[in-house]
Write a protein that holds these residues in place. Structure first.
Motif, PDB file in Angstrom:
ATOM      1  N   PRO A 126       0.803  -1.229   0.000  1.00 42.41           N
ATOM      2  CA  PRO A 126       0.000   0.000   0.000  1.00 42.41           C
ATOM      3  C   PRO A 126       0.833   1.275   0.000  1.00 42.41           C
ATOM      4  CG  PRO A 126      -0.108  -1.118   2.143  1.00 42.41           C
ATOM      5  CD  PRO A 126       0.536  -2.068   1.185  1.00 42.41           C
ATOM      6  N   LEU A 127       2.025   1.255   0.614  1.00 47.54           N
ATOM      7  CA  LEU A 127       2.820   2.475   0.643  1.00 47.54           C
ATOM      8  C   LEU A 127       3.306   2.859  -0.749  1.00 47.54           C
ATOM      9  CD1 LEU A 127       3.909   4.737   2.355  1.00 47.54           C
ATOM     10  CD2 LEU A 127       5.927   3.347   2.852  1.00 47.54           C
ATOM     11  N   VAL A 128       3.569   1.861  -1.599  1.00 44.46           N
ATOM     12  CA  VAL A 128       3.952   2.142  -2.986  1.00 44.46           C
ATOM     13  C   VAL A 128       2.836   2.920  -3.681  1.00 44.46           C
ATOM     14  CG1 VAL A 128       4.458   1.105  -5.231  1.00 44.46           C
ATOM     15  CG2 VAL A 128       5.470   0.144  -3.163  1.00 44.46           C
ATOM     16  N   ASP A 129       1.599   2.453  -3.496  1.00 43.34           N
ATOM     17  CA  ASP A 129       0.459   3.124  -4.131  1.00 43.34           C
ATOM     18  C   ASP A 129       0.234   4.514  -3.541  1.00 43.34           C
ATOM     19  OD1 ASP A 129      -0.122   0.986  -5.867  1.00 43.34           O
ATOM     20  OD2 ASP A 129      -1.247  -0.048  -4.297  1.00 43.34           O
ATOM     21  N   ALA A 184       1.323   4.113   5.071  1.00 40.31           N
ATOM     22  CA  ALA A 184       0.398   4.397   3.969  1.00 40.31           C
ATOM     23  C   ALA A 184      -0.954   4.844   4.486  1.00 40.31           C
ATOM     24  CB  ALA A 184       0.244   3.149   3.092  1.00 40.31           C
ATOM     25  N   LEU A 185      -1.464   4.127   5.480  1.00 42.86           N
ATOM     26  CA  LEU A 185      -2.775   4.462   6.023  1.00 42.86           C
ATOM     27  C   LEU A 185      -2.769   5.842   6.679  1.00 42.86           C
ATOM     28  CD1 LEU A 185      -3.545   0.943   7.507  1.00 42.86           C
ATOM     29  CD2 LEU A 185      -4.716   1.992   5.558  1.00 42.86           C
ATOM     30  N   ALA A 186      -1.663   6.194   7.333  1.00 42.34           N
ATOM     31  CA  ALA A 186      -1.561   7.519   7.944  1.00 42.34           C
ATOM     32  C   ALA A 186      -1.566   8.612   6.881  1.00 42.34           C
ATOM     33  CB  ALA A 186      -0.296   7.602   8.797  1.00 42.34           C
ATOM     34  N   MET A 187      -0.847   8.388   5.768  1.00 41.51           N
ATOM     35  CA  MET A 187      -0.838   9.373   4.690  1.00 41.51           C
ATOM     36  C   MET A 187      -2.232   9.539   4.090  1.00 41.51           C
ATOM     37  SD  MET A 187       1.324   9.461   1.095  1.00 41.51           S
ATOM     38  CE  MET A 187       2.912   9.413   1.926  1.00 41.51           C
ATOM     39  N   TRP A 188      -2.907   8.434   3.832  1.00 41.12           N
ATOM     40  CA  TRP A 188      -4.265   8.525   3.286  1.00 41.12           C
ATOM     41  C   TRP A 188      -5.197   9.270   4.238  1.00 41.12           C
ATOM     42  CZ3 TRP A 188      -3.605   2.804   1.607  1.00 41.12           C
ATOM     43  CH2 TRP A 188      -3.148   2.745   0.286  1.00 41.12           C
ATOM     44  N   PRO A 195     -15.582  -2.815  -2.285  1.00 44.86           N
ATOM     45  CA  PRO A 195     -14.557  -3.514  -1.514  1.00 44.86           C
ATOM     46  C   PRO A 195     -14.440  -2.850  -0.150  1.00 44.86           C
ATOM     47  CG  PRO A 195     -13.533  -2.144  -3.205  1.00 44.86           C
ATOM     48  CD  PRO A 195     -15.013  -1.986  -3.355  1.00 44.86           C
ATOM     49  N   ALA A 196     -14.824  -3.568   0.903  1.00 46.61           N
ATOM     50  CA  ALA A 196     -14.917  -2.966   2.234  1.00 46.61           C
ATOM     51  C   ALA A 196     -14.175  -3.800   3.269  1.00 46.61           C
ATOM     52  CB  ALA A 196     -16.387  -2.809   2.635  1.00 46.61           C
ATOM     53  N   ALA A 197     -13.069  -4.398   2.852  1.00 50.29           N
ATOM     54  CA  ALA A 197     -12.319  -5.243   3.779  1.00 50.29           C
ATOM     55  C   ALA A 197     -10.918  -4.676   4.014  1.00 50.29           C
ATOM     56  CB  ALA A 197     -12.259  -6.681   3.251  1.00 50.29           C
ATOM     57  N   VAL A 198      -9.972  -5.064   3.176  1.00 50.71           N
ATOM     58  CA  VAL A 198      -8.575  -4.659   3.364  1.00 50.71           C
ATOM     59  C   VAL A 198      -8.026  -4.080   2.062  1.00 50.71           C
ATOM     60  CG1 VAL A 198      -8.136  -6.336   5.188  1.00 50.71           C
ATOM     61  CG2 VAL A 198      -7.763  -6.978   2.801  1.00 50.71           C
ATOM     62  N   ALA A 201      -8.734  -7.019 -12.105  1.00 55.33           N
ATOM     63  CA  ALA A 201      -9.367  -5.792 -12.621  1.00 55.33           C
ATOM     64  C   ALA A 201      -9.969  -5.971 -14.013  1.00 55.33           C
ATOM     65  CB  ALA A 201      -8.369  -4.638 -12.609  1.00 55.33           C
ATOM     66  N   PRO A 202      -9.318  -6.733 -14.936  1.00 58.03           N
ATOM     67  CA  PRO A 202      -9.940  -6.911 -16.258  1.00 58.03           C
ATOM     68  C   PRO A 202     -11.263  -7.682 -16.213  1.00 58.03           C
ATOM     69  CG  PRO A 202      -7.593  -7.427 -16.338  1.00 58.03           C
ATOM     70  CD  PRO A 202      -7.959  -7.305 -14.896  1.00 58.03           C
ATOM     71  N   LYS A 203     -11.517  -8.377 -15.098  1.00 60.52           N
ATOM     72  CA  LYS A 203     -12.732  -9.196 -14.981  1.00 60.52           C
ATOM     73  C   LYS A 203     -13.868  -8.471 -14.271  1.00 60.52           C
ATOM     74  CE  LYS A 203      -9.707 -13.225 -14.440  1.00 60.52           C
ATOM     75  NZ  LYS A 203      -9.277 -14.307 -13.518  1.00 60.52           N
ATOM     76  N   VAL A 204     -13.608  -7.271 -13.740  1.00 60.74           N
ATOM     77  CA  VAL A 204     -14.658  -6.531 -13.035  1.00 60.74           C
ATOM     78  C   VAL A 204     -15.772  -6.164 -14.003  1.00 60.74           C
ATOM     79  CG1 VAL A 204     -15.185  -4.360 -11.852  1.00 60.74           C
ATOM     80  CG2 VAL A 204     -13.102  -5.629 -11.263  1.00 60.74           C
ATOM     81  N   GLN A 205     -17.000  -6.546 -13.662  1.00 57.16           N
ATOM     82  CA  GLN A 205     -18.143  -6.260 -14.521  1.00 57.16           C
ATOM     83  C   GLN A 205     -18.942  -5.039 -14.058  1.00 57.16           C
ATOM     84  OE1 GLN A 205     -20.349  -9.837 -16.063  1.00 57.16           O
ATOM     85  NE2 GLN A 205     -19.191 -10.917 -14.451  1.00 57.16           N
ATOM     86  N   ALA A 206     -18.736  -4.618 -12.828  1.00 57.89           N
ATOM     87  CA  ALA A 206     -19.470  -3.472 -12.292  1.00 57.89           C
ATOM     88  C   ALA A 206     -19.091  -2.191 -13.033  1.00 57.89           C
ATOM     89  CB  ALA A 206     -19.174  -3.315 -10.804  1.00 57.89           C
ATOM     90  N   ARG A 207     -20.033  -1.275 -13.092  1.00 55.92           N
ATOM     91  CA  ARG A 207     -19.772   0.034 -13.705  1.00 55.92           C
ATOM     92  C   ARG A 207     -19.156   1.004 -12.703  1.00 55.92           C
ATOM     93  NH1 ARG A 207     -25.468   1.612 -16.066  1.00 55.92           N
ATOM     94  NH2 ARG A 207     -24.336   3.503 -16.696  1.00 55.92           N
ATOM     95  N   ILE A 208     -19.331   0.695 -11.404  1.00 54.57           N
ATOM     96  CA  ILE A 208     -18.860   1.584 -10.346  1.00 54.57           C
ATOM     97  C   ILE A 208     -18.181   0.767  -9.251  1.00 54.57           C
ATOM     98  CG2 ILE A 208     -19.554   3.254  -8.567  1.00 54.57           C
ATOM     99  CD1 ILE A 208     -22.045   3.842 -10.301  1.00 54.57           C
ATOM    100  N   VAL A 209     -17.022   1.237  -8.796  1.00 55.83           N
ATOM    101  CA  VAL A 209     -16.346   0.676  -7.628  1.00 55.83           C
ATOM    102  C   VAL A 209     -16.299   1.768  -6.562  1.00 55.83           C
ATOM    103  CG1 VAL A 209     -14.177  -0.211  -6.680  1.00 55.83           C
ATOM    104  CG2 VAL A 209     -14.940  -0.930  -8.966  1.00 55.83           C
ATOM    105  N   VAL A 210     -16.853   1.479  -5.403  1.00 55.28           N
ATOM    106  CA  VAL A 210     -16.857   2.436  -4.292  1.00 55.28           C
ATOM    107  C   VAL A 210     -15.980   1.857  -3.192  1.00 55.28           C
ATOM    108  CG1 VAL A 210     -18.271   3.712  -2.631  1.00 55.28           C
ATOM    109  CG2 VAL A 210     -19.179   3.203  -4.910  1.00 55.28           C
ATOM    110  N   GLU A 211     -14.866   2.526  -2.909  1.00 49.44           N
ATOM    111  CA  GLU A 211     -13.861   1.964  -2.008  1.00 49.44           C
ATOM    112  C   GLU A 211     -14.226   2.178  -0.538  1.00 49.44           C
ATOM    113  OE1 GLU A 211      -9.890   2.086  -4.812  1.00 49.44           O
ATOM    114  OE2 GLU A 211     -10.133   3.661  -3.307  1.00 49.44           O
ATOM    115  N   GLY A 212     -14.871   1.161   0.034  1.00 46.36           N
ATOM    116  CA  GLY A 212     -15.200   1.214   1.449  1.00 46.36           C
ATOM    117  C   GLY A 212     -13.990   0.980   2.323  1.00 46.36           C
ATOM    118  N   ALA A 213     -13.018   0.216   1.837  1.00 48.34           N
ATOM    119  CA  ALA A 213     -11.765  -0.026   2.554  1.00 48.34           C
ATOM    120  C   ALA A 213     -10.743   1.023   2.163  1.00 48.34           C
ATOM    121  CB  ALA A 213     -11.239  -1.427   2.219  1.00 48.34           C
ATOM    122  N   ASN A 214      -9.646   1.062   2.897  1.00 54.81           N
ATOM    123  CA  ASN A 214      -8.526   1.930   2.546  1.00 54.81           C
ATOM    124  C   ASN A 214      -7.597   1.214   1.580  1.00 54.81           C
ATOM    125  OD1 ASN A 214      -9.086   4.231   4.262  1.00 54.81           O
ATOM    126  ND2 ASN A 214      -8.601   2.903   5.987  1.00 54.81           N
ATOM    127  N   GLY A 215      -7.328   1.842   0.441  1.00 46.92           N
ATOM    128  CA  GLY A 215      -6.373   1.293  -0.511  1.00 46.92           C
ATOM    129  C   GLY A 215      -6.706  -0.056  -1.102  1.00 46.92           C
TER     130      GLY A 215
END
Length: 424
Positions: A15-18, A94-98, A300-303, A312-326
């Motif tokens: 996560p720190l790389v991202d 990473a989590l502190a920066m976010w 995605p609301a876990a980790v 990612a190429p297999k995601v069929q949803a039109r929207i991704v809402v990031e409930g988790a951090n990173g």
């Protein structure tokens, strides 16, 4: 622009790389000088502690704990405390920066912090977790405080954990200090609406995202990865808005119902058994498939790091809402952008928790409690304002929502820094 040699250098992946890549891109967009870029990429303070625990059987175990305070420019540091076996210093950095960017984006007067202990809470008794929490608190006590750094719950911790921290800190100070943590029990100065704040914020943002794509909630479908603090509430609020939540998962399994899960009955099952697995109102599916199901919205609301270059190429949803951090890696982000999948970034989507943590802190300072309706109304207003800020900036500058959110947040921190100046 290159990252200065003296800045924090993360491992090759994680996560720190991202987080650092997102900062680098924002710094380039804002044309920040290298010195300011380095300042924003380097935590202001870090503490690593050793936590000895006398276990219930009399044996001694030792765990590693961390507290990272990324930035104080806009106010005291704020961030959760995580208990998980995977916790390490880079993850906490990473989590502190976010958290810094998240607080700036929703305009609460905090900087970012995060804490963690590398422990699996599921394999420890309540008494053992209390001893770990109190020892961890005593170790980091010199660098926390209601005007310095205010912890909150995260993965593996809850309001009971916050009560232990508050008591340990208060005993050391010689008087009760309710503002040292947020996410406390109501009877100890907690806030109405705090427990569900992150989930409620995720649902608010998901509904705004659906509206932006012309999706009617009454005819929409969703899948939620994670059924803990954030995932359960997100699923519940989306279902209450008319969305068919077809699938949810947790660490032990995943369940699916084409016509939508009965979230209330599923929650009762989880309360009895501790897992979504075995729920008789749905069919069992591969947990990994939850992110790639044929639905309108994925939460995605876990980790962190669950949406990757591979899935990612297999995601069929039109929207991704990031409930988790990173939860989305940099490589996955690029793929989803290319496929025109709308990704609502974590620093916007899951900011409801820190917004209501701020409300709780304000109430503690005032020794006064707001009603749940007041809290929820103010939360919705703050989330909607941040959403419209991001959408407007994205449209004006041709950026993804993550790029726009990060640039806006970094710019606000930079503006505050420039106004304050550099001491001495």
């Amino acid at each position: 622009m290159t990252l200065p040699d003296s800045a924090v250098v993360p491992d090759a992946a994680g996560p720190l790389v991202d987080a650092m890549a997102q900062l680098h891109k924002a710094a380039a967009t804002l044309e920040l000088p290298d010195g300011l870029h380095e300042l924003l990429g380097s935590p202001r303070r870090e503490m690593a502690v050793s936590i000895p625990l006398r276990r219930d059987d009399g044996s001694i175990a030792v765990y590693s704990g961390y507290r990272v305070q990324h930035n104080f420019t806009r106010g005291p540091a704020k961030g959760g405390l995580r208990y998980a076996p995977s916790v390490d210093l880079d993850e906490v950095r990473a989590l502190a920066m976010w958290m810094t960017w998240k607080c700036a984006l929703v305009d609460v007067p905090y900087g970012g912090a995060k804490g963690g202990v590398a422990i699996d809470p599921r394999t420890h008794s309540t008494a053992e977790l209390e001893r770990v929490t109190r020892r961890y608190t005593s170790e980091i006590l010199p660098i926390i405080g209601p005007e310095v750094d205010i912890p909150a719950p995260d993965i593996g911790t809850d309001e009971r954990t916050m009560a232990w921290i508050m008591d340990t800190y208060s005993v050391a100070r010689g008087y009760t200090v309710t503002g040292i943590v947020t996410g406390k029990p109501l009877s100890l100065g907690g806030s109405q609406g705090r427990a569900m704040a992150t989930s409620r914020g995720v649902a608010h943002i998901a509904l705004l995202a659906m509206a932006s794509r012309g999706i009617d909630p009454a005819h929409a479908t969703a899948a939620v990865q994670g059924f803990g603090k954030v995932g359960y509430g997100a699923a519940r609020f989306l279902a209450e808005a008319g969305v068919k939540v077809r699938a949810v998962s947790d660490v032990d399994g995943a369940v699916y119902a084409h016509d939508g899960l009965d979230i209330a009955h599923l929650a009762a099952h989880v309360e009895r058994t501790g897992t979504v697995a075995g729920f008789d109102g749905a069919e069992a599916i591969d947990p990994a498939s939850v992110l790639t199901l044929d639905v309108d919205v994925v939460v995605p609301a876990a980790v962190e790091g669950v949406l990757t270059e591979e899935n990612a190429p297999k995601v069929q949803a039109r929207i991704v809402v990031e409930g988790a951090n990173g939860p989305t890696t940099g490589a996955a982000d690029a793929i989803l952008k290319e496929r025109d999948v709308l990704v609502v970034p974590d620093i916007l989507a899951n900011a409801g928790g820190v917004v209501v943590s701020y409300f709780e802190w304000v109430q503690a300072n005032q020794a006064y409690q707001w009603s749940e309706r007041e809290v929820n109304d103010r939360l919705e207003e703050r989330m909607a304002r941040a959403w419209h800020d991001v959408v407007a900036h994205s449209g004006a500058h041709g950026m993804t929502y993550r790029e726009a959110a990060t640039v806006l947040a970094v710019e606000r921190v930079v503006d505050a820094h420039r106004l304050r100046g550099l001491y001495p």
